[in-house]
Design an enzyme around this catalytic site. Structure first.
Site, PDB file in Angstrom:
ATOM      1  N   ARG A 161       0.701  -1.439  -0.061  1.00  0.00           N
ATOM      2  CA  ARG A 161      -0.075   0.015  -0.066  1.00  0.00           C
ATOM      3  C   ARG A 161       0.865   1.472   0.145  1.00  0.00           C
ATOM      4  O   ARG A 161       0.323   2.207   0.589  1.00  0.00           O
ATOM      5  CB  ARG A 161      -0.937   0.121   1.255  1.00  0.00           C
ATOM      6  CG  ARG A 161      -2.002  -0.865   1.135  1.00  0.00           C
ATOM      7  CD  ARG A 161      -2.975  -0.456  -0.181  1.00  0.00           C
ATOM      8  NE  ARG A 161      -4.119  -1.424  -0.171  1.00  0.00           N
ATOM      9  CZ  ARG A 161      -4.562  -2.446  -0.503  1.00  0.00           C
ATOM     10  NH1 ARG A 161      -3.613  -3.030  -1.125  1.00  0.00           N
ATOM     11  NH2 ARG A 161      -5.588  -3.087  -0.559  1.00  0.00           N
ATOM     12  N   SER A 233     -10.770   0.893   2.188  1.00  0.00           N
ATOM     13  CA  SER A 233     -10.075   0.702   3.594  1.00  0.00           C
ATOM     14  C   SER A 233      -9.695   1.673   4.239  1.00  0.00           C
ATOM     15  O   SER A 233      -9.006   2.567   3.628  1.00  0.00           O
ATOM     16  CB  SER A 233      -9.045  -0.452   3.467  1.00  0.00           C
ATOM     17  OG  SER A 233      -9.283  -1.518   2.957  1.00  0.00           O
ATOM     18  N   GLU A 326      -4.881   4.484   5.721  1.00  0.00           N
ATOM     19  CA  GLU A 326      -4.610   3.777   4.418  1.00  0.00           C
ATOM     20  C   GLU A 326      -4.870   5.227   3.329  1.00  0.00           C
ATOM     21  O   GLU A 326      -3.962   5.551   2.709  1.00  0.00           O
ATOM     22  CB  GLU A 326      -5.515   3.001   4.152  1.00  0.00           C
ATOM     23  CG  GLU A 326      -4.862   1.964   3.111  1.00  0.00           C
ATOM     24  CD  GLU A 326      -5.446   2.382   1.551  1.00  0.00           C
ATOM     25  OE1 GLU A 326      -4.582   2.533   0.744  1.00  0.00           O
ATOM     26  OE2 GLU A 326      -6.628   3.106   1.570  1.00  0.00           O
TER      27      GLU A 326
HETATM   28  N1  EPU Z   1     -12.453  -9.745   9.112  1.00  0.00           N
HETATM   29  C1  EPU Z   1     -12.939  -9.719  10.339  1.00  0.00           C
HETATM   30  N2  EPU Z   1     -14.094  -9.286  10.745  1.00  0.00           N
HETATM   31  C2  EPU Z   1     -14.948  -8.677   9.569  1.00  0.00           C
HETATM   32  C3  EPU Z   1     -14.299  -8.524   8.354  1.00  0.00           C
HETATM   33  C4  EPU Z   1     -13.106  -9.305   8.066  1.00  0.00           C
HETATM   34  O1  EPU Z   1     -12.634 -10.275  11.404  1.00  0.00           O
HETATM   35  O2  EPU Z   1     -15.872  -8.140   9.943  1.00  0.00           O
HETATM   36  C5  EPU Z   1     -11.293 -10.556   9.095  1.00  0.00           C
HETATM   37  C6  EPU Z   1     -11.409 -11.783   8.526  1.00  0.00           C
HETATM   38  O3  EPU Z   1     -10.615 -12.830   9.293  1.00  0.00           O
HETATM   39  C7  EPU Z   1     -11.049 -12.014   6.929  1.00  0.00           C
HETATM   40  C8  EPU Z   1      -9.760 -11.077   7.131  1.00  0.00           C
HETATM   41  O4  EPU Z   1     -10.393  -9.763   7.975  1.00  0.00           O
HETATM   42  O5  EPU Z   1     -10.295 -13.061   6.288  1.00  0.00           O
HETATM   43  C9  EPU Z   1      -9.544 -10.232   5.896  1.00  0.00           C
HETATM   44  O6  EPU Z   1     -10.652  -9.448   5.376  1.00  0.00           O
HETATM   45  P1  EPU Z   1     -10.692  -8.957   3.816  1.00  0.00           P
HETATM   46  O7  EPU Z   1     -10.682 -10.288   2.896  1.00  0.00           O
HETATM   47  O8  EPU Z   1     -11.824  -7.895   3.583  1.00  0.00           O
HETATM   48  O9  EPU Z   1      -9.343  -8.186   3.275  1.00  0.00           O
HETATM   49  P2  EPU Z   1      -8.732  -6.903   4.285  1.00  0.00           P
HETATM   50  O10 EPU Z   1      -7.236  -7.448   4.256  1.00  0.00           O
HETATM   51  O11 EPU Z   1      -9.631  -6.390   5.271  1.00  0.00           O
HETATM   52  C10 EPU Z   1      -7.753  -6.096   1.987  1.00  0.00           C
HETATM   53  C11 EPU Z   1      -7.437  -4.670   1.454  1.00  0.00           C
HETATM   54  C12 EPU Z   1      -8.979  -4.422   0.602  1.00  0.00           C
HETATM   55  C13 EPU Z   1      -9.090  -5.560  -0.414  1.00  0.00           C
HETATM   56  C14 EPU Z   1      -8.942  -6.826   0.310  1.00  0.00           C
HETATM   57  C15 EPU Z   1      -9.339  -8.166  -0.705  1.00  0.00           C
HETATM   58  C16 EPU Z   1      -5.993  -3.511   2.780  1.00  0.00           C
HETATM   59  C17 EPU Z   1      -5.945  -2.447   3.553  1.00  0.00           C
HETATM   60  N3  EPU Z   1      -7.336  -3.710   2.526  1.00  0.00           N
HETATM   61  O12 EPU Z   1      -8.843  -6.027   2.985  1.00  0.00           O
HETATM   62  O13 EPU Z   1      -8.492  -3.208  -0.085  1.00  0.00           O
HETATM   63  O14 EPU Z   1     -10.217  -5.320  -1.223  1.00  0.00           O
HETATM   64  O15 EPU Z   1      -8.191  -7.184   1.112  1.00  0.00           O
HETATM   65  O16 EPU Z   1      -8.195  -8.530  -1.153  1.00  0.00           O
HETATM   66  O17 EPU Z   1      -5.234  -4.022   2.458  1.00  0.00           O
HETATM   67  C18 EPU Z   1      -8.801  -0.967  -0.175  1.00  0.00           C
HETATM   68  O18 EPU Z   1      -7.565  -0.806  -0.117  1.00  0.00           O
HETATM   69  O19 EPU Z   1      -9.497   0.283   0.109  1.00  0.00           O
HETATM   70  C19 EPU Z   1      -9.586  -1.923   0.026  1.00  0.00           C
HETATM   71  C20 EPU Z   1     -10.782  -2.381  -0.032  1.00  0.00           C
END
Ligand code: EPU
Length: 331
Positions: A161, A233, A326
């Site tokens: 990022r 995010s 972010e």
């Molecule tokens: N989770 C929870 N509770 C929730 C939601 C998620 O515990 O309510 C945990 C779950 O364990 C899940 C983990 O968080 O497995 C990861 O969630 P997610 O797959 O949504 O990925 P993220 O790491 O939260 C990142 C990016 C997103 C991108 C997704 C999918 C960052 C800061 N964010 O989110 O990017 O869409 O992966 O690859 O790295 C953005 O940058 O604006 C963005 C949306």
């Protein structure tokens, strides 16, 4: 090019923000004209894409330019790949869809990410197992001395990022050069995507299947900025030492390998700290993905910052992990 006073800035967070001076940049020649104007009037110069990853204070000083440069142009093509230069103002999702249509692969995991092509390298956008850095050959910029040059991928300092562009606001990104494959190579290791692809009837998923699944996953989990104003995010996933990661794992948190360190899920930290679906006035954490902070109506920049500070402080008090913003905060 029309440089206007009190220029209203487009952004997906629903914030009313005006730049002291502003303009839209549609051609390379506009870049130099804007640089001349800022120099002559002793103004700082800031560039924005479509405003989908910024938190804007009500007033921005100096000259703020919205980059609108278009064009998807093939530079070189072989039987197995294509080198393509894309204008910084092209809408990111339009590029992903256009690539699939033309049989160019690699961008499908990044479908439906809001924003423009020029903003993609700045924060090294990533989703569902792919980061844009993997596909970039170089980023074309105009520097503060009006020189046009290409920053090669190895010099972009791409990390999770972030990139060199975060610390070089004097470089104006005008286009990005991608190397895309003409042979589909499916990246399906992200667990949620892998599960969705397994549910499809086709034995071998296509790149189009990947894009369709990513679009469905994002629509299910993330608020549509057109309906619920947000910037995706709000915090980065924290990178921690092996010791801290192991201690967090013992407390029930997921850890992900990240080089010699571990990455924690900011969403999980916010969720466990009790903020999922919590709303104060017009600001809240989205119930399906608490990492996204939503402006439900007329929240101001100060309201969003105060709410996000409360979330970060609460996570810190409970878990001693500091969440970092972010999106970019502009003032
Ligand atoms: N989770 C929870 N509770 C929730 C939601 C998620 O515990 O309510 C945990 C779950 O364990 C899940 C983990 O968080 O497995 C990861 O969630 P997610 O797959 O949504 O990925 P993220 O790491 O939260 C990142 C990016 C997103 C991108 C997704 C999918 C960052 C800061 N964010 O989110 O990017 O869409 O992966 O690859 O790295 C953005 O940058 O604006 C963005 C949306």
């Amino acid at each position: 090019m029309n440089i206007q006073r009190e220029y209203l800035l487009e952004n997906t967070f629903g914030l009313t923000s005006r730049a002291q001076w502003g303009c839209a940049i549609e051609h390379l020649t506009d870049v130099v004209a804007a640089q001349d104007f800022s120099e002559k009037n002793n103004l700082s110069m800031t560039c924005l894409g479509s405003g989908s990853n910024v938190i804007l204070q009500p007033k921005l000083a100096g000259l703020v330019c919205s980059i609108r440069i278009q064009g998807i142009n093939v530079i070189e093509e072989s039987t197995d790949s294509v080198l393509v230069e894309v204008g910084a103002g092209v809408v990111w999702h339009t590029l992903v869809m256009e690539s699939l249509k033309r049989g160019w692969f690699g961008l499908e995991n990044l479908a439906l990410i809001p924003g423009s092509v020029g903003a993609a390298p700045v924060q090294n956008i990533g989703a569902y197992g792919v980061e844009v850095a993997q596909l970039i050959v170089g980023v074309n910029i105009v520097d503060g001395f009006r020189d046009s040059r290409q920053i090669k991928r190895k010099d972009c300092q791409f990390v999770y990022r972030s990139s060199i562009f975060r610390s070089r606001p004097d470089w104006i990104i005008v286009s990005v050069v991608f190397r895309l494959s003409k042979l589909p190579a499916i990246e399906s290791s992200y667990p949620e995507l892998e599960r969705a692809l397994k549910d499809l009837p086709a034995a071998e998923p296509s790149a189009q299947n990947v894009a369709d699944c990513v679009i469905a996953l994002r629509r299910r989990k993330l608020p549509d900025p057109a309906e619920f104003a947000n910037v995706g995010s709000f915090f980065k996933n924290p990178i921690v030492t092996i010791e801290v990661g192991s201690a967090m794992q013992n407390r029930g948190f997921k850890i992900f390998a990240h080089g010699q360190e571990y990455k924690l899920s900011a969403a999980q930290l916010i969720d466990y700290a009790g903020w999922k679906g919590v709303r104060h006035g017009d600001v809240g954490c989205w119930a399906q993905q608490p990492l996204v902070i939503v402006n439900f109506g007329a929240a101001r920049c100060a309201d969003i910052l105060s709410f996000s500070k409360d979330v970060a402080n609460s996570v810190f008090e409970q878990y001693q992990i500091q969440l970092e913003l972010e999106p970019s905060l502009l003032s």
